[in-house]
Design a protein around this motif. Structure first.
Motif, PDB file in Angstrom:
ATOM      1  N   ALA A   1       0.885  -1.254  -0.027  1.00 26.26           N
ATOM      2  CA  ALA A   1       0.146  -0.009   0.152  1.00 26.26           C
ATOM      3  C   ALA A   1       0.793   1.214   0.112  1.00 26.26           C
ATOM      4  O   ALA A   1       1.824   1.104   0.547  1.00 26.26           O
ATOM      5  CB  ALA A   1      -0.928  -0.092   1.171  1.00 26.26           C
ATOM      6  N   VAL A   2       0.204   2.362  -0.419  1.00 24.07           N
ATOM      7  CA  VAL A   2       0.975   3.664  -0.563  1.00 24.07           C
ATOM      8  C   VAL A   2       0.557   4.497   0.710  1.00 24.07           C
ATOM      9  O   VAL A   2       1.154   5.404   1.186  1.00 24.07           O
ATOM     10  CB  VAL A   2       0.758   4.517  -1.759  1.00 24.07           C
TER      11      VAL A   2
ATOM     12  N   ASN B   1      -0.240  -2.013  -9.050  1.00 22.83           N
ATOM     13  CA  ASN B   1      -0.064  -3.752  -9.262  1.00 22.83           C
ATOM     14  C   ASN B   1      -0.381  -4.208  -7.925  1.00 22.83           C
ATOM     15  O   ASN B   1      -0.453  -5.530  -8.047  1.00 22.83           O
ATOM     16  CB  ASN B   1       1.355  -4.028  -9.794  1.00 22.83           C
ATOM     17  N   LYS B   2      -1.030  -3.646  -6.796  1.00 23.11           N
ATOM     18  CA  LYS B   2      -1.495  -4.351  -5.876  1.00 23.11           C
ATOM     19  C   LYS B   2      -3.097  -4.162  -5.775  1.00 23.11           C
ATOM     20  O   LYS B   2      -3.510  -3.181  -6.327  1.00 23.11           O
ATOM     21  CB  LYS B   2      -0.964  -3.996  -4.506  1.00 23.11           C
ATOM     22  N   THR B   3      -3.866  -4.851  -5.128  1.00 23.97           N
ATOM     23  CA  THR B   3      -5.208  -4.659  -4.937  1.00 23.97           C
ATOM     24  C   THR B   3      -5.853  -4.561  -3.588  1.00 23.97           C
ATOM     25  O   THR B   3      -5.220  -4.711  -2.554  1.00 23.97           O
ATOM     26  CB  THR B   3      -6.018  -5.944  -5.421  1.00 23.97           C
ATOM     27  N   ASN B   4      -7.025  -4.152  -3.434  1.00 24.28           N
ATOM     28  CA  ASN B   4      -7.937  -3.977  -2.327  1.00 24.28           C
ATOM     29  C   ASN B   4      -7.713  -5.302  -1.402  1.00 24.28           C
ATOM     30  O   ASN B   4      -7.485  -5.344  -0.169  1.00 24.28           O
ATOM     31  CB  ASN B   4      -9.316  -3.657  -2.279  1.00 24.28           C
ATOM     32  N   ALA B   5      -7.927  -6.318  -2.327  1.00 19.95           N
ATOM     33  CA  ALA B   5      -7.830  -7.830  -1.621  1.00 19.95           C
ATOM     34  C   ALA B   5      -6.594  -8.004  -0.988  1.00 19.95           C
ATOM     35  O   ALA B   5      -6.607  -8.520   0.019  1.00 19.95           O
ATOM     36  CB  ALA B   5      -8.128  -8.898  -2.837  1.00 19.95           C
ATOM     37  N   ASP B   6      -5.434  -7.723  -1.545  1.00 20.40           N
ATOM     38  CA  ASP B   6      -4.000  -7.580  -0.977  1.00 20.40           C
ATOM     39  C   ASP B   6      -3.931  -7.065   0.249  1.00 20.40           C
ATOM     40  O   ASP B   6      -3.558  -7.460   1.373  1.00 20.40           O
ATOM     41  CB  ASP B   6      -2.989  -7.162  -1.950  1.00 20.40           C
ATOM     42  N   CYS B   7      -4.511  -5.794   0.253  1.00 23.21           N
ATOM     43  CA  CYS B   7      -4.560  -5.011   1.574  1.00 23.21           C
ATOM     44  C   CYS B   7      -5.540  -5.590   2.571  1.00 23.21           C
ATOM     45  O   CYS B   7      -5.031  -5.993   3.891  1.00 23.21           O
ATOM     46  CB  CYS B   7      -5.075  -3.647   1.389  1.00 23.21           C
ATOM     47  N   GLU B   8      -6.720  -6.007   2.279  1.00 21.73           N
ATOM     48  CA  GLU B   8      -7.506  -6.615   3.134  1.00 21.73           C
ATOM     49  C   GLU B   8      -6.962  -7.913   4.001  1.00 21.73           C
ATOM     50  O   GLU B   8      -7.037  -8.045   5.140  1.00 21.73           O
ATOM     51  CB  GLU B   8      -8.947  -6.854   2.491  1.00 21.73           C
ATOM     52  N   LYS B   9      -6.310  -8.514   2.943  1.00 29.56           N
ATOM     53  CA  LYS B   9      -5.916  -9.815   3.759  1.00 29.56           C
ATOM     54  C   LYS B   9      -4.723  -9.578   4.635  1.00 29.56           C
ATOM     55  O   LYS B   9      -4.649 -10.183   5.783  1.00 29.56           O
ATOM     56  CB  LYS B   9      -5.056 -10.729   2.461  1.00 29.56           C
ATOM     57  N   VAL B  10      -3.890  -8.627   4.524  1.00 27.00           N
ATOM     58  CA  VAL B  10      -2.981  -8.169   5.449  1.00 27.00           C
ATOM     59  C   VAL B  10      -3.641  -7.529   6.867  1.00 27.00           C
ATOM     60  O   VAL B  10      -3.249  -7.843   7.871  1.00 27.00           O
ATOM     61  CB  VAL B  10      -2.076  -7.166   5.197  1.00 27.00           C
ATOM     62  N   ILE B  11      -4.549  -6.749   6.594  1.00 27.02           N
ATOM     63  CA  ILE B  11      -5.379  -6.022   7.778  1.00 27.02           C
ATOM     64  C   ILE B  11      -5.684  -7.082   8.741  1.00 27.02           C
ATOM     65  O   ILE B  11      -5.775  -7.168   9.905  1.00 27.02           O
ATOM     66  CB  ILE B  11      -6.397  -5.190   7.344  1.00 27.02           C
ATOM     67  N   TYR B  12      -6.461  -8.251   8.407  1.00 25.37           N
ATOM     68  CA  TYR B  12      -7.004  -9.341   8.929  1.00 25.37           C
ATOM     69  C   TYR B  12      -5.913 -10.153   9.472  1.00 25.37           C
ATOM     70  O   TYR B  12      -6.193 -10.453  10.864  1.00 25.37           O
ATOM     71  CB  TYR B  12      -7.937 -10.145   8.108  1.00 25.37           C
ATOM     72  N   GLU B  13      -4.948 -10.179   8.960  1.00 26.05           N
ATOM     73  CA  GLU B  13      -3.634 -11.059   9.735  1.00 26.05           C
ATOM     74  C   GLU B  13      -3.242 -10.300  10.723  1.00 26.05           C
ATOM     75  O   GLU B  13      -2.875 -10.841  11.806  1.00 26.05           O
ATOM     76  CB  GLU B  13      -2.616 -11.135   8.611  1.00 26.05           C
TER      77      GLU B  13
END
Length: 509
Positions: free
Chosen positions: A371-372, A398-410
């Motif tokens: 994320a930026v 080249n990253k997605t909201n889904a990528d960010c969401e996954k890390v947030i939940y982790e």
């Protein structure tokens, strides 16, 4: 004492010019005991914090009314009245008040006819509406010819007012400024006058201004649309889900009559506070306020909103497609500001998403470059009632909201399963101390803090207990609230996805 040690660390942590001081310079007890308070016979709360370093006074009139109190069918009315409060009185802002009363009545009559015809829906006579609207526009200009535009704020600005402003939130409406201390009585007199004898002039002209504000900040703004849809999805019953600026159809149907009723209900002295911080003698300040404000009669204090947001039992999701960069917000329902769990919730949000030392920033932005931008806070859109703790993220290229969401939940899962370190908690507590010290050094910020705590806790002294509340948070508390509130069934997820236009769209094959 732990508080003194923490403050010493906070001051060292700042490392900024002008902030070098000893912890003894921030004697909370001495500062608190130096603050004067009084309640007038009409219920107005007056708080004065003397500070004679400069001949300036910061002042705020704090009203315990926000957009969550808007009448049904008139969303945005609290915000509208904030605008109206600058339009003057029977003696300020008018060339000929007697003639203006007649002109205003003409405006109101035409506006009432337009609303009546419009309310017929598909059976409305559009030609009739168009004709009435032209007549109303002419009446507005006739009325405006009797107005001295912006006379109320101009008088104060000409006397040295700085930072003259106002704001409406979900919880409150506030009027703020700084003024030379020798002009204090002028402000007290004018402030009382506009709430004793307000004239809702330019009502329909200002209504158009607010319609344009809504277009600019919400309808034509990707982030504005995102926030409005997010809150509308997160809240099914409580008015926190209604936009502060109001819905367009409601704005179009504002009437002066409804605005006057709103003012009468909420702008009672017993529902307001005045806070003065700066070069003012408490006895003289009290005498001035009593002289002008006790002319305003006391009214019954409005009840709190009784609607309670039902428990959320299923995850809610929405996706907005727009020509903008992707971003996301996730919100979890949490308690109001004075609930015992809120300090731990705030500490958790600070650990996970406040600043460059937070877990999300270090992992998502600095290390993995998913994320930026990423952050978190508790208390959206207000804190007077049960609210939301929110995490946001802007995916990197080249990253997605889904990528960010996954890390947030982790990262949330880690807080649910592992105790946060004492070092992380100490940083949170240091930031709280730093923010408090900064507020002390800015008279207007301090004035607003005193008013805010008077509203939320019923006692401005609670502002001095904020550090104690955050200091009382233990790692076990953070783990407990992470497991209680930050679960899938209690969250709302909003994503903005970028529209990808097809190349050579429409080209002949």
């Amino acid at each position: 004492m732990r508080k003194s040690i923490l403050l010493g660390f906070a001051i060292a942590f700042l490392g900024l010019a002008g902030m070098e001081a000893k912890a003894d310079d921030f004697d909370f007890a001495k500062l608190e005991n130096n603050i004067f308070e009084a309640t007038l016979d009409n219920g107005l709360k007056l708080i004065i914090a003397p500070n004679h370093d400069a001949p300036v006074v910061a002042m705020t009139t704090w009203c315990n009314v926000g957009s969550s109190d808007d009448p049904k069918g008139y969303s945005g009315m609290a915000h509208m009245f904030e605008h109206m409060a600058f339009k003057g009185t029977t003696i300020i802002g008018t060339k000929d008040y007697a003639k203006e009363v007649v002109a205003i009545a003409k405006e109101d009559a035409l506006n009432k006819m337009i609303i009546a015809e419009r309310s017929k829906g598909l059976l409305a006579d559009n030609a009739k509406i168009e004709k009435l609207e032209k007549q109303l526009n002419n009446a507005i200009e006739e009325s405006y010819a009797l107005v001295i535009p912006n006379e109320f704020p101009t008088r104060l600005l000409n006397e040295g007012a700085v930072g003259l402003n106002a704001f409406t939130s979900s919880d409150q409406t506030a009027y703020i400024m700084n003024l030379p201390s020798n002009k204090l009585e002028l402000w007290v007199a004018m402030e009382a006058e506009r709430f004793l004898n307000p004239v809702l002039r330019e009502m329909y002209k200002e209504r158009s201004v607010i319609q344009e504000e809504r277009r600019m900040r919400t309808e034509n703004s990707p982030s504005g649309r995102m926030h409005e849809e997010f809150l509308a999805t997160a809240y099914k019953a409580h008015p926190y889900g209604t936009p502060t600026v109001g819905h367009m159809s409601d704005i179009q149907n504002y009437t002066r009559e409804v605005a006057a009723e709103f003012f009468k209900k909420y702008y009672s002295p017993s529902n307001m506070s005045i806070v003065l911080v700066g070069d003012v003698d408490p006895k003289e300040g009290l005498a001035m306020v009593k002289k002008y404000w006790e002319r305003i009669p006391r009214h019954e204090v409005p009840n709190r909103i009784t609607t309670v947001e039902p428990k959320q039992n299923v995850e809610r999701r929405l996706t907005i497609e727009d020509k903008t960069q992707p971003n996301m917000m996730i919100g979890w329902h949490v308690p109001e500001i004075n609930h015992p769990d809120m300090p731990a919730v705030q500490a958790m949000m600070s650990v996970i998403g406040e600043g460059r030392t937070s877990r999300l920033y270090k992992r998502m932005v600095r290390d993995e470059q998913i994320a930026v931008g990423a952050g978190a806070w508790a208390g959206y859109p207000g804190v007077k009632y049960p609210t939301l703790a929110v995490i946001y993220a802007y995916p990197a290229q080249n990253k997605t909201n889904a990528d960010c969401e996954k890390v947030i939940y982790e990262e949330i899962e880690k807080l649910q399963n592992e105790l946060v370190s004492n070092d992380e908690l100490e940083k949170v507590k240091a930031r709280t101390s730093v923010a408090f010290i900064r507020n002390l050094r800015d008279n207007l910020e301090f004035a607003m803090s005193l008013a805010r705590y008077q509203q939320y806790y019923g006692n401005w002294r609670e502002v001095f207990r904020e550090i104690d509340r955050i200091n009382s948070v233990k790692p076990e508390d953070v783990k407990r609230v992470a497991n209680e509130y930050f679960v899938k069934t209690n969250r709302t997820v909003a994503c903005t996805e970028t529209i990808v236009e097809e190349e050579n769209k429409g080209e002949a094959k």
